[in-house]
Design a protein around this motif. Structure first.
Motif, PDB file in Angstrom:
ATOM      1  N   ALA A  54       0.984  -1.273   0.133  1.00 14.73           N
ATOM      2  CA  ALA A  54       0.221   0.282   0.238  1.00 14.73           C
ATOM      3  C   ALA A  54       0.859   0.812   0.202  1.00 14.73           C
ATOM      4  O   ALA A  54       0.264   2.493  -0.659  1.00 14.73           O
ATOM      5  CB  ALA A  54      -1.045  -0.488   1.312  1.00 14.73           C
ATOM      6  N   LEU A  55       2.228   1.504   0.350  1.00 19.55           N
ATOM      7  CA  LEU A  55       2.589   2.502   0.724  1.00 19.55           C
ATOM      8  C   LEU A  55       3.880   2.103  -0.352  1.00 19.55           C
ATOM      9  O   LEU A  55       4.883   1.196  -0.191  1.00 19.55           O
ATOM     10  CB  LEU A  55       3.773   2.208   1.859  1.00 19.55           C
ATOM     11  CG  LEU A  55       2.432   2.441   3.455  1.00 19.55           C
ATOM     12  CD1 LEU A  55       3.787   2.474   4.354  1.00 19.55           C
ATOM     13  CD2 LEU A  55       2.310   4.222   3.204  1.00 19.55           C
ATOM     14  N   GLU A  56       3.969   3.679  -1.113  1.00 18.63           N
ATOM     15  CA  GLU A  56       5.134   3.324  -1.969  1.00 18.63           C
ATOM     16  C   GLU A  56       6.344   3.021  -0.921  1.00 18.63           C
ATOM     17  O   GLU A  56       6.982   4.650  -0.829  1.00 18.63           O
ATOM     18  CB  GLU A  56       5.383   4.720  -2.986  1.00 18.63           C
ATOM     19  CG  GLU A  56       4.050   4.061  -3.585  1.00 18.63           C
ATOM     20  CD  GLU A  56       2.865   5.338  -4.798  1.00 18.63           C
ATOM     21  OE1 GLU A  56       3.875   6.284  -4.892  1.00 18.63           O
ATOM     22  OE2 GLU A  56       2.448   4.967  -5.143  1.00 18.63           O
ATOM     23  N   MET A  57       7.499   2.445  -1.321  1.00 20.33           N
ATOM     24  CA  MET A  57       8.685   2.827  -0.260  1.00 20.33           C
ATOM     25  C   MET A  57       9.354   1.844  -1.859  1.00 20.33           C
ATOM     26  O   MET A  57       9.340   1.103  -2.443  1.00 20.33           O
ATOM     27  CB  MET A  57       8.120   1.679   0.573  1.00 20.33           C
ATOM     28  CG  MET A  57       7.406   2.426   1.799  1.00 20.33           C
ATOM     29  SD  MET A  57       7.420   0.943   3.084  1.00 20.33           S
ATOM     30  CE  MET A  57       8.367   2.372   4.737  1.00 20.33           C
TER      31      MET A  57
ATOM     32  N   ARG B 379      -5.735  -4.652  -6.652  1.00 22.07           N
ATOM     33  CA  ARG B 379      -6.019  -4.141  -5.873  1.00 22.07           C
ATOM     34  C   ARG B 379      -4.788  -2.706  -5.826  1.00 22.07           C
ATOM     35  O   ARG B 379      -5.399  -1.473  -5.449  1.00 22.07           O
ATOM     36  CB  ARG B 379      -4.697  -4.728  -5.223  1.00 22.07           C
ATOM     37  CG  ARG B 379      -3.990  -3.482  -3.703  1.00 22.07           C
ATOM     38  CD  ARG B 379      -2.706  -4.669  -3.357  1.00 22.07           C
ATOM     39  NE  ARG B 379      -3.057  -3.734  -1.591  1.00 22.07           N
ATOM     40  CZ  ARG B 379      -1.336  -4.102  -1.061  1.00 22.07           C
ATOM     41  NH1 ARG B 379      -1.614  -5.208  -0.334  1.00 22.07           N
ATOM     42  NH2 ARG B 379      -2.335  -3.709   0.610  1.00 22.07           N
ATOM     43  N   LYS B 383      -7.135   0.738  -4.902  1.00 21.87           N
ATOM     44  CA  LYS B 383      -6.465   1.637  -4.325  1.00 21.87           C
ATOM     45  C   LYS B 383      -6.375   3.255  -5.179  1.00 21.87           C
ATOM     46  O   LYS B 383      -7.399   4.039  -4.587  1.00 21.87           O
ATOM     47  CB  LYS B 383      -4.666   1.516  -4.527  1.00 21.87           C
ATOM     48  CG  LYS B 383      -3.761   1.908  -3.005  1.00 21.87           C
ATOM     49  CD  LYS B 383      -2.554   1.531  -3.714  1.00 21.87           C
ATOM     50  CE  LYS B 383      -1.865   2.812  -2.728  1.00 21.87           C
ATOM     51  NZ  LYS B 383      -0.859   2.679  -3.237  1.00 21.87           N
ATOM     52  N   MET B 430      -6.583  -3.334   1.510  1.00 24.86           N
ATOM     53  CA  MET B 430      -5.855  -3.528   0.385  1.00 24.86           C
ATOM     54  C   MET B 430      -5.595  -1.775  -0.207  1.00 24.86           C
ATOM     55  O   MET B 430      -4.319  -1.952  -0.695  1.00 24.86           O
ATOM     56  CB  MET B 430      -6.701  -3.847  -1.062  1.00 24.86           C
ATOM     57  CG  MET B 430      -7.143  -5.103  -0.409  1.00 24.86           C
ATOM     58  SD  MET B 430      -6.461  -6.518  -0.822  1.00 24.86           S
ATOM     59  CE  MET B 430      -6.921  -6.751  -2.870  1.00 24.86           C
ATOM     60  N   ALA B 431      -5.981  -1.024   0.212  1.00 27.50           N
ATOM     61  CA  ALA B 431      -5.101   0.078  -0.045  1.00 27.50           C
ATOM     62  C   ALA B 431      -4.508   0.432   1.413  1.00 27.50           C
ATOM     63  O   ALA B 431      -3.884   2.182   0.681  1.00 27.50           O
ATOM     64  CB  ALA B 431      -6.619   1.287  -0.566  1.00 27.50           C
TER      65      ALA B 431
END
Lengths: 96, 471
Positions: A54-57, B379, B383, B430-431
């Protein structure tokens, strides 16, 4: 419906010991669940980039240094092993 | 006065004024647990000695007039998939029946540092896999509102403990609704934080891209206090992030835009649940909020994609239980392969094995693209749906569950019907968004929870919005 052979193959991959009855049961249940999941086929995913997180890492790293303050924890971690000899975890022989 | 019903602030005040001691308070909770846990089975284990010892230390500090940490003497319950050093951590599995936690989870360390008294460990679906707490290897938890019904899951023990006044607050974990559903079914407040807002170090990993730890409490203020205590970046969890601190947000209800997704009010929802949720939304409208119907067009795919991603990650995470490093180990094995297969076959319960099978299948050669990769792309769509919606609204209101708390045994034989209970909660994981489960009414004696979904890291916003419901 997925085949009995397929279920056995997956159980082998997952290292899960299942009885014959359980294999049959999972064959039915997994087929039922996969039937429901078929609806994913309808989603328009053309040109969509997959999201695995979910996080752009970016990769997160730390210095590769031993943490000596954790010696007590290491001892406790080793003690949790079912079979131990001289601070080594014992396993069945792998080479014949 | 029944001191087991006090809020965190009332407890702090009472201790400071010496209305009661930390030991007296702790003992009251322990007595209640002793009397009623047999029926409710919220706790798998109670650490009576340890709790009293912690409380005695607080009393000593009070008697010496020392400055007290922020939660000094406040008792709590911890879900049994979160490590508390020195206590058993079973994940409600035979696999870890005799496993002693070698260290504290970061969240537990933070609570202890603030002076919390840990009463014990709460029941859950084995490895947090389930929606009813019936999948516990040690027996189901009962719903305190009606003991013939489930408390929801997987944090059913944590929610029931708060609802039964066994503890003022508890910690749970939420992978696809596991804090919010039991909060809704038991009539307590539960918060699933933004992914990364709370460290997962010391949480037994289930589906790592979805798991988050969060609080359950009797009221929003307590829930907020605990969230703000446990949040923050942790060097021991590389997916945790620094929580962006903003000044205290002053929510003006008349400026608030609330989105209600039409896809969440379709066939399958219990009409009584729908009515209760719509009444709650109407209350916000009457207070001056602007209610807008919105669309999250890919909602219909959410559950299917979730039930690929979740078991896939679980099958990889649970590969560590091999009968060698820790946990259950089958002695009667001829070779290494049998150590693995027999330990895992016997140590894991039915639902855990089902998910490992499903996940291994979805990741296996020949199926990866059709199932796993496709789910990751869905997914992205989910999002995007939320990102688009949040351009127009500040918060999204939905039900937590399409159904009221169901009877124990009603769905356990039909795994798909159990999965469908999660239909309104999985998209949030999921988000990676924060979401609150707020008790907003009852049908008979059965509670109904409203879900308030916020933008990333806007926990304190959705908590403030939730508070207005009770004004």
């Amino acid at each position: 419906m997925i085949s009995k052979k397929e279920v056995e193959h997956v159980a082998q991959l997952a290292r899960l010991g299942l009885s014959d009855n359980e294999i049959k049961e999972y064959q039915k249940e997994l087929s039922q669940i996969l039937d429901y999941i078929e609806k994913l086929g309808k989603a328009d995913i053309s040109d969509v980039i997959p999201t695995s997180h979910a996080l752009e890492m970016k990769n997160v790293s730390r210095k590769d240094e031993p943490d000596l303050s954790s010696a007590e924890t290491v001892k406790k971690l080793l003690e949790a092993a079912p079979d131990l000899e001289d601070n080594y975890i014992k396993v069945k022989s792998i080479l014949k | 006065m029944d001191i087991t019903g006090l809020t965190i602030n009332q407890i702090k005040k009472g201790l400071r004024n010496k209305d009661f001691s930390a030991v007296e308070l702790c003992q009251c909770f322990l007595d209640g647990i002793k009397k009623k846990n047999k029926e409710i089975f919220a706790f798998l284990s109670v650490d009576e000695q340890g709790a009293i010892l912690q409380a005695e230390k607080i009393d000593e500090s009070i008697s010496k007039n020392e400055s007290l940490p922020s939660l000094a003497g406040v008792p709590c319950a911890i879900k049994d998939n979160i490590l508390v050093e020195g206590l058993k951590c079973t994940a409600a599995s035979k696999m870890l029946e005799n496993y002693n936690a070698p260290y504290n989870a970061t969240v537990v360390g933070k609570l202890k540092k603030e002076g919390c008294v840990i009463l014990g460990k709460t029941n859950l679906d084995e490895f947090a896999m389930g929606s009813s707490t019936e999948n516990s290897a040690f027996g189901p938890t009962k719903n305190p509102n009606d003991p013939s019904r489930v408390p929801g899951g997987s944090s059913g023990g944590s929610a029931a403990a708060v609802a039964a006044d066994f503890a003022p607050f508890s910690l749970g974990s939420d992978t696809g609704g596991s804090i919010r559903l039991p909060a809704s079914f038991c009539g307590v407040v539960g918060l699933k934080p933004t992914y990364g807002a709370v460290s997962r170090y010391g949480l037994i990993a289930f589906a790592s891209s979805l798991d988050q730890i969060g609080p359950l409490a009797r009221n929003i203020e307590d829930c907020q206090t605990i969230f703000n205590t446990i949040k923050g970046k942790d060097p021991l969890d590389s997916t945790s992030v620094e929580f962006p601190e903003k000044g205290k947000e002053d929510i003006k209800i008349e400026n608030l835009r609330i989105g209600v997704p039409k896809e969440y009010f379709v066939e399958g929802i219990d009409p009584e649940v729908e009515k209760t949720i719509k009444e709650a939304i109407l209350k916000y409208e009457k207070m001056g909020a602007k209610i807008e119907e919105i669309s999250l067009p890919n909602t219909e795919y959410a559950l299917a994609a979730y039930y690929i991603i979740n078991p896939s990650e679980a099958s990889a995470n649970l590969a560590r239980f091999d009968g060698i490093k820790y946990g259950f180990s089958e002695k009667n094995a001829k070779n290494l392969f049998e150590v693995y297969s027999k330990s895992r076959g016997k140590g894991f319960g039915k639902e855990v094995r089902r998910r490992i099978m499903l996940g291994t299948f979805a990741l296996s050669s020949g199926y990866y693209d059709a199932y796993y990769l496709r789910s990751l792309k869905v997914r992205t769509l989910l999002k995007n749906d939320f990102e688009n919606a949040f351009k127009k609204v500040d918060a999204i209101f939905t039900p937590i569950s399409p159904v009221l708390p169901f009877k124990i045994g009603e769905k356990i034989e039909d795994p798909l019907s159990m999965y469908l209970v999660d239909i309104y909660t999985v998209s949030v994981n999921m988000a990676g968004l924060p979401a609150l489960s707020l008790p907003v009414g009852k049908v008979g004696n059965l509670p109904v929870g409203l879900q308030i979904i916020g933008k990333p890291f806007q926990e304190n916003n959705i908590l403030e919005i939730g508070k207005r419901f009770y004004e």
